[in-house]
Structures are given as structure tokens and as C-alpha cells.
Design a protein around this motif. Structure first.
Motif, PDB file in Angstrom:
ATOM      1  N   TYR A 386       0.808  -1.222   0.000  1.00 41.45           N
ATOM      2  CA  TYR A 386       0.000   0.000   0.000  1.00 41.45           C
ATOM      3  C   TYR A 386       0.841   1.271   0.000  1.00 41.45           C
ATOM      4  CZ  TYR A 386      -3.543  -3.407   1.279  1.00 41.45           C
ATOM      5  OH  TYR A 386      -4.371  -4.497   1.285  1.00 41.45           O
ATOM      6  N   LEU A 387       2.173   1.136  -0.090  1.00 43.06           N
ATOM      7  CA  LEU A 387       3.027   2.310   0.009  1.00 43.06           C
ATOM      8  C   LEU A 387       2.827   3.271  -1.158  1.00 43.06           C
ATOM      9  CD1 LEU A 387       5.180   3.833   1.535  1.00 43.06           C
ATOM     10  CD2 LEU A 387       6.924   2.458   0.375  1.00 43.06           C
ATOM     11  N   LYS A 388       2.717   2.746  -2.376  1.00 40.55           N
ATOM     12  CA  LYS A 388       2.535   3.618  -3.538  1.00 40.55           C
ATOM     13  C   LYS A 388       1.226   4.400  -3.430  1.00 40.55           C
ATOM     14  CE  LYS A 388       2.275   3.696  -8.585  1.00 40.55           C
ATOM     15  NZ  LYS A 388       2.294   2.893  -9.836  1.00 40.55           N
ATOM     16  N   GLU A 389       0.165   3.709  -3.041  1.00 38.04           N
ATOM     17  CA  GLU A 389      -1.135   4.373  -2.890  1.00 38.04           C
ATOM     18  C   GLU A 389      -1.068   5.439  -1.799  1.00 38.04           C
ATOM     19  OE1 GLU A 389      -5.731   3.239  -1.580  1.00 38.04           O
ATOM     20  OE2 GLU A 389      -4.264   1.658  -1.993  1.00 38.04           O
ATOM     21  N   ALA A 390      -0.401   5.117  -0.685  1.00 32.25           N
ATOM     22  CA  ALA A 390      -0.265   6.083   0.403  1.00 32.25           C
ATOM     23  C   ALA A 390       0.542   7.294  -0.042  1.00 32.25           C
ATOM     24  CB  ALA A 390       0.409   5.419   1.606  1.00 32.25           C
ATOM     25  N   ALA A 391       1.573   7.053  -0.856  1.00 33.69           N
ATOM     26  CA  ALA A 391       2.393   8.156  -1.365  1.00 33.69           C
ATOM     27  C   ALA A 391       1.579   9.085  -2.245  1.00 33.69           C
ATOM     28  CB  ALA A 391       3.587   7.599  -2.139  1.00 33.69           C
ATOM     29  N   GLU A 392       0.759   8.521  -3.123  1.00 36.15           N
ATOM     30  CA  GLU A 392      -0.062   9.327  -4.023  1.00 36.15           C
ATOM     31  C   GLU A 392      -1.101  10.130  -3.256  1.00 36.15           C
ATOM     32  OE1 GLU A 392      -1.617   6.412  -6.668  1.00 36.15           O
ATOM     33  OE2 GLU A 392       0.197   6.308  -7.902  1.00 36.15           O
ATOM     34  N   GLU A 393      -1.656   9.550  -2.192  1.00 34.22           N
ATOM     35  CA  GLU A 393      -2.693  10.238  -1.421  1.00 34.22           C
ATOM     36  C   GLU A 393      -2.107  11.336  -0.536  1.00 34.22           C
ATOM     37  OE1 GLU A 393      -4.646   7.189   0.763  1.00 34.22           O
ATOM     38  OE2 GLU A 393      -5.833   6.490  -0.940  1.00 34.22           O
ATOM     39  N   VAL A 404      10.954   4.228  -4.202  1.00 37.35           N
ATOM     40  CA  VAL A 404      12.219   3.950  -4.895  1.00 37.35           C
ATOM     41  C   VAL A 404      12.499   2.458  -5.019  1.00 37.35           C
ATOM     42  CG1 VAL A 404      13.223   6.173  -4.282  1.00 37.35           C
ATOM     43  CG2 VAL A 404      13.499   4.231  -2.736  1.00 37.35           C
ATOM     44  N   ARG A 405      11.941   1.670  -4.133  1.00 35.92           N
ATOM     45  CA  ARG A 405      12.023   0.205  -4.215  1.00 35.92           C
ATOM     46  C   ARG A 405      10.951  -0.362  -3.290  1.00 35.92           C
ATOM     47  NH1 ARG A 405      16.637   2.071  -1.831  1.00 35.92           N
ATOM     48  NH2 ARG A 405      16.999   1.539   0.367  1.00 35.92           N
ATOM     49  N   ASN A 406      10.808  -1.659  -3.279  1.00 32.89           N
ATOM     50  CA  ASN A 406       9.734  -2.285  -2.526  1.00 32.89           C
ATOM     51  C   ASN A 406       9.792  -1.914  -1.046  1.00 32.89           C
ATOM     52  OD1 ASN A 406       7.471  -4.070  -2.186  1.00 32.89           O
ATOM     53  ND2 ASN A 406       8.869  -5.558  -1.275  1.00 32.89           N
ATOM     54  N   GLY A 407       8.743  -1.232  -0.577  1.00 30.88           N
ATOM     55  CA  GLY A 407       8.650  -0.877   0.831  1.00 30.88           C
ATOM     56  C   GLY A 407       9.431   0.348   1.241  1.00 30.88           C
ATOM     57  N   ASN A 412      10.618  14.488  -0.604  1.00 29.92           N
ATOM     58  CA  ASN A 412      11.286  15.781  -0.748  1.00 29.92           C
ATOM     59  C   ASN A 412      10.277  16.882  -0.474  1.00 29.92           C
ATOM     60  OD1 ASN A 412      12.771  13.832  -2.789  1.00 29.92           O
ATOM     61  ND2 ASN A 412      14.212  15.452  -2.284  1.00 29.92           N
ATOM     62  N   SER A 413      10.648  17.793   0.441  1.00 30.64           N
ATOM     63  CA  SER A 413       9.781  18.921   0.775  1.00 30.64           C
ATOM     64  C   SER A 413      10.639  20.153   0.921  1.00 30.64           C
ATOM     65  CB  SER A 413       9.026  18.647   2.077  1.00 30.64           C
ATOM     66  OG  SER A 413       8.239  19.764   2.437  1.00 30.64           O
ATOM     67  N   GLY A 414      10.525  21.072  -0.043  1.00 34.64           N
ATOM     68  CA  GLY A 414      11.386  22.242  -0.029  1.00 34.64           C
ATOM     69  C   GLY A 414      12.838  21.810  -0.156  1.00 34.64           C
ATOM     70  N   GLY A 415      13.665  22.198   0.802  1.00 30.79           N
ATOM     71  CA  GLY A 415      15.070  21.809   0.773  1.00 30.79           C
ATOM     72  C   GLY A 415      15.367  20.602   1.622  1.00 30.79           C
ATOM     73  N   SER A 416      14.354  19.959   2.211  1.00 29.61           N
ATOM     74  CA  SER A 416      14.583  18.806   3.078  1.00 29.61           C
ATOM     75  C   SER A 416      14.247  17.512   2.363  1.00 29.61           C
ATOM     76  CB  SER A 416      13.748  18.932   4.359  1.00 29.61           C
ATOM     77  OG  SER A 416      12.370  18.964   4.043  1.00 29.61           O
ATOM     78  N   VAL A 417      14.857  16.416   2.837  1.00 31.24           N
ATOM     79  CA  VAL A 417      14.645  15.105   2.242  1.00 31.24           C
ATOM     80  C   VAL A 417      14.623  14.062   3.349  1.00 31.24           C
ATOM     81  CG1 VAL A 417      17.109  14.726   1.870  1.00 31.24           C
ATOM     82  CG2 VAL A 417      15.456  13.451   0.487  1.00 31.24           C
ATOM     83  N   ALA A 418      13.832  13.023   3.165  1.00 29.13           N
ATOM     84  CA  ALA A 418      13.747  11.950   4.148  1.00 29.13           C
ATOM     85  C   ALA A 418      13.415  10.649   3.441  1.00 29.13           C
ATOM     86  CB  ALA A 418      12.696  12.263   5.220  1.00 29.13           C
ATOM     87  N   CYS A 419      13.706   9.557   4.116  1.00 20.16           N
ATOM     88  CA  CYS A 419      13.460   8.224   3.545  1.00 20.16           C
ATOM     89  C   CYS A 419      12.675   7.402   4.552  1.00 20.16           C
ATOM     90  CB  CYS A 419      14.788   7.545   3.222  1.00 20.16           C
ATOM     91  SG  CYS A 419      14.603   5.913   2.440  1.00 20.16           S
ATOM     92  N   VAL A 420      11.621   6.740   4.091  1.00 19.17           N
ATOM     93  CA  VAL A 420      10.809   5.902   4.968  1.00 19.17           C
ATOM     94  C   VAL A 420      10.828   4.462   4.471  1.00 19.17           C
ATOM     95  CG1 VAL A 420       8.696   6.500   3.698  1.00 19.17           C
ATOM     96  CG2 VAL A 420       8.520   5.544   5.991  1.00 19.17           C
ATOM     97  N   THR A 421      10.992   3.543   5.388  1.00 23.81           N
ATOM     98  CA  THR A 421      10.922   2.107   5.103  1.00 23.81           C
ATOM     99  C   THR A 421       9.790   1.532   5.932  1.00 23.81           C
ATOM    100  OG1 THR A 421      13.317   2.001   4.736  1.00 23.81           O
ATOM    101  CG2 THR A 421      12.162  -0.081   5.120  1.00 23.81           C
ATOM    102  N   VAL A 422       8.794   0.967   5.283  1.00 17.08           N
ATOM    103  CA  VAL A 422       7.664   0.424   6.026  1.00 17.08           C
ATOM    104  C   VAL A 422       8.032  -0.942   6.587  1.00 17.08           C
ATOM    105  CG1 VAL A 422       5.960   1.695   4.674  1.00 17.08           C
ATOM    106  CG2 VAL A 422       6.636  -0.587   3.951  1.00 17.08           C
ATOM    107  N   ALA A 435      17.415  11.617   5.479  1.00 21.84           N
ATOM    108  CA  ALA A 435      18.416  11.538   4.413  1.00 21.84           C
ATOM    109  C   ALA A 435      17.768  10.911   3.193  1.00 21.84           C
ATOM    110  CB  ALA A 435      19.621  10.707   4.861  1.00 21.84           C
ATOM    111  N   ALA A 436      18.453  11.033   2.054  1.00 26.63           N
ATOM    112  CA  ALA A 436      17.940  10.407   0.835  1.00 26.63           C
ATOM    113  C   ALA A 436      18.011   8.892   0.973  1.00 26.63           C
ATOM    114  CB  ALA A 436      18.747  10.870  -0.379  1.00 26.63           C
TER     115      ALA A 436
END
Length: 437
Positions: A386-393, A404-407, A412-422, A435-436
Motif C-alpha cells: 500500500y506504500l505507492k497508494e499512500a504516497a499518491e494520497e 524507490v524500491r519495494n517498501g 522531498n519537501s522544499g530543501g529537506s529530504v527523508a526516507c521511509v521504510t515500512v 536523508a535520501a
């Protein structure tokens, strides 16, 4: 029950389209009366619609049990359906004089028999009232917790305590616009222009004309205000699909995506071709209600469970007395500081790492991760599904979210970046790094 949902949607669309037709319904009585009522409705400056469930809830429960099996449909599910049958939703507006500045609007809801939730817009001021304590009590929240919440938030945002106590509060549109600009936010979406409204009305009219071509209109011998319109499920399905596609083209990109997501694959497979019956009530040349029994789309079912829309052309919308002005400044200030605040608190139950940089991006990464987990809990399966759907919403404006890959997704928001792994399962928590990916 999905196999008749598409037919039900087509039926509701068909009923709604009836009010937009003025050229095709011009034969002998009762079609002449239907034409007159449609014209009268289209010319009304005041208009209100109340949506509610009709028919017999036990008929719907019986079908749901048959479709899902005794184990698939619980007593809790039946209770939810009964609550829906005991609820309604009303929307009304008054065009008033020329221009939009003096237009009025009203939205109110009855929730499982509990009335009082209402929004009114008069002279560009929104008035809001919600029976918070009563709703909380209905769903089991302790009164002491609500009182504590009222005292805590009321001290930070003047006027909220009045809202929680069930009183009227007001918010001026000019205040919202002012603080949005001060915070550097994008301007609100431009209201639909007159040209766009005319295009939308033209699409409704086209579908109504196509749908009613060849339809039979018959007056009830026992109730002269009641008319039944018989068309075809295939025709209604095709016109509903055409109309949705036309609206998607007229809408903004974000609105179109929301509509597309809501409709999903509902129109991919047309229902079996059979008659579709729509009930209309017209009294003294005015539409009073229309109703669609969606159980008619289930083969062999003789029950009645319907969507009913009651229509009013005389709803008075006035500003309530004694409303407390809600100070929106703290709300917008809280929004602007939400990134730092939530990250510093380790917000939303995620496993945060890093030094707390990442600002807004980390907050949105936490949100999208939690959304994926919640969807997995509700629908079944793994959060990564459900990550892709959650990202779009979740993504909007300058907040960009990409899987970027499974899970794993990058925000990216303004000048900040973060990475989430479900997490691998719903028992875990999303992991967020500033971080990226």
C-alpha cells in the motif's frame, strides 16, 4: 457485494441526471410534468439536497450476509449499516443577489440519530457547530478526557473550547487568506468559473438526454406525486462512465486524480442488461425526492434498500446569533512549525533516526509510512503493498513522494529530504531517516 455496486452507482447517477434534462422530456403527461419540474429546479436560486438511506436495512443486511457468509459479515458490520440508516447529510445554497460575495451555503449531518453538526457560510464568514461531547459519548470517549482536551486546546486556540462545548464559532474567509499568504502558502484553488460551471452543466444535460431517450415514465395510480422511470442498466452504466470521464477532464489535476481513485475500476465491466427503475416524487411542479433501489441489481432479490435524495427549494440560511470568533492565527502558526515540532517529539510512533534534521520531509515520511500500515491493517496484506497508494494520497504541492524500491519511499519537501521504510508486517513501525534513500 461488489458485483452490484457498479449497477447501484449507475442508478444513482441516472437519478441525478434526471434533474438536468429539459429537452428530451417533452412528450405527453407525465413526461411533461417531469420536464417542467426539471426546468424549475434548474432555475432555482435556493436549493437543498438531503441524502439518506431508504427501504429496509434488514433487507440489506440479509443480502450482505448471503454475499459474505456468516463469518465474513459480523454483528459489528450489521450495527454499522444500522447507524448509516439512522444518519443523513444535507447540503444547501442560496445564490442571493448577483455575484458570489453574498452567496450562502449550509452543510449539516445527522450521525446515528445525533443532530447538530453544521456549517453555514454567510457573507464570506463560515459558522461551525459540532456536538463534540455528544459524539464522543456515543463512541465511548470519557467525558473527563473531553473536558481536559477543551481546557488544554482552548488555552492555546481561543474559541476552540466553545466549539467543543457545542457552541457556534466563526471563521472569516479573509483571515484564512491572510494567514495563508503570510505563511508563504499557495493561494487556494480558484473557485469554479462560470464557464466551467456551464461546461459541467452541459455534460449533465447530454447524459440526461442520452439516458432518457426511450425511457418509460409512468405515474403511480395510488400516489399522483410518484413517477417511475424505467431505463436500462447498460445505458445508465455507459452514461455514468461517460459523465465521470468528462468531469475528470474538466477538473483540476488533483481533483481528477481524486475522482479517478474514488471510482477505481467500478466502470470497467458493465452490468447485465436489465431494466433499471428510478422513483421520482413531484408535487405541484416541483421535485421533492428521487430514490434508487440498488437491490434491484441483484439477480432474484426482491428486497428494497435504496439511496434517497430529498430536495428543497426554500431552505433559509442565516448567520447564527452568539457565535464566537475562532482565532486561526495559532492554528496556522502550528502548521508552519509542525515539521520541527513533530520531528523533535519523534512523532507518530515511527522509529526515527538521525539528528532531527530533515524538517517537513521527515514529518511527511512518517505520515506516508503510517498510512501504508493503516491501509494494510484495514485491507489485509503487507504495508509495502500500500506504500505507492499512500504516497499518491499524501503528496501535494511541493511535497514530492516517490517509491524507490519495494517498501521504501523518498520524500522531498522544499530543501529537506527523508526516507521511509515500512515494516514487513502491521505489527512493526515505519523507520524514517532524515536523508535520501
Amino acid at each position: 457485494m461488489k458485483r452490484f455496486v457498479t449497477g447501484a452507482v449507475a442508478g444513482v447517477a441516472a437519478a441525478a441526471l434526471m434533474v438536468g434534462c429539459a429537452d428530451q422530456i417533452q412528450q405527453l403527461e407525465p413526461k411533461l410534468e417531469l420536464k417542467k419540474a426539471a426546468e424549475d429546479l434548474g432555475a432555482a436560486d435556493k436549493l437543498g439536497f438531503t441524502i439518506k438511506a431508504g427501504g429496509n436495512v434488514d433487507d440489506l443486511i440479509a443480502l450482505a450476509k448471503k454475499e459474505s457468509g456468516e463469518e465474513g459479515f459480523t454483528d459489528e458490520d450489521a450495527d454499522i449499516l444500522r447507524k448509516i440508516y439512522n444518519s443523513s447529510f444535507t447540503v444547501a445554497w442560496d445564490k442571493a443577489a448577483e455575484g458570489v460575495n453574498d452567496d450562502k451555503a449550509l452543510i449539516n449531518a445527522t450521525i446515528d440519530g445525533l443532530t447538530g453538526a453544521e456549517i453555514r457560510v454567510v457573507d464570506q464568514i463560515a459558522y461551525i457547530k459540532v456536538p463534540v461531547k455528544e459524539i464522543a459519548a456515543k463512541f465511548g470517549a470519557p467525558a473527563a478526557e473531553i473536558d481536559e482536551l477543551s481546557a488544554e486546546i482552548g488555552g492555546e486556540i481561543p474559541g476552540v473550547d466553545k466549539l467543543i462545548d457545542g457552541g457556534w464559532v466563526s471563521i472569516a474567509a479573509s483571515d484564512v487568506e491572510k494567514f495563508t499568504k503570510e505563511l508563504g502558502g499557495a493561494a487556494a484553488t480558484t473557485p469554479t468559473t462560470q464557464e466551467e460551471s456551464e461546461k459541467l452543466a452541459a455534460e449533465f444535460k447530454t447524459s440526461a438526454e442520452n439516458l432518457l431517450t426511450g425511457a418509460d415514465v409512468v405515474r403511480d395510480a395510488n400516489d399522483e406525486t410518484h413517477l417511475t422511470v424505467t431505463s436500462s442498466t447498460v445505458k445508465a452504466h455507459a452514461e455514468a462512465k461517460r459523465l465521470v470521464e468528462a468531469i475528470e477532464k474538466l477538473a483540476t489535476k488533483d481533483q481528477g486524480e481524486i475522482l479517478k481513485g474514488a471510482v477505481g475500476d467500478s466502470f470497467d465491466t458493465p452490468p447485465a442488461d436489465k431494466p433499471i427503475v428510478i422513483d421520482l416524487w413531484i408535487d405541484n411542479g416541483k421535485f421533492k425526492a428521487f430514490e434508487v433501489n440498488f437491490l434491484q441489481f441483484v439477480e432474484g432479490n426482491t428486497g428494497r434498500a435504496s439511496v434517497r435524495v430529498e430536495i428543497s427549494t426554500s431552505t433559509e440560511i442565516t448567520a447564527p446569533e452568539g457565535a464566537t470568533k475562532l482565532d486561526v492565527a495559532p492554528i496556522f502558526e502550528a502548521i508552519s512549525q509542525a515539521g520541527a515540532g513533530l520531528v523533535g517529539a519523534g512523532g507518530l510512533g515511527s522509529e526515527g533516526t538521525g539528528t532531527g534534521t530533515g524538517g517537513d520531509a521527515k514529518v511527511w515520511a512518517e505520515l506516508v509510512g503510517q498510512q501504508a500500515v493503516l491501509s494494510a491493517l484495514a485491507e489485509g496484506g503487507k504495508p509495502a503493498k500500500y506504500l505507492k497508494e499512500a504516497a499518491e494520497e499524501t503528496a501535494f504541492g511541493d511535497i514530492k513522494i516517490k517509491v524507490v524500491r519495494n517498501g521504501v519511499a523518498q520524500v522531498n519537501s522544499g530543501g529537506s529530504v527523508a526516507c521511509v521504510t515500512v515494516p514487513a508486517s502491521t505489527s512493526g513501525k515505519p523507520k524514517v531517516v532524515a536523508a535520501a534513500c
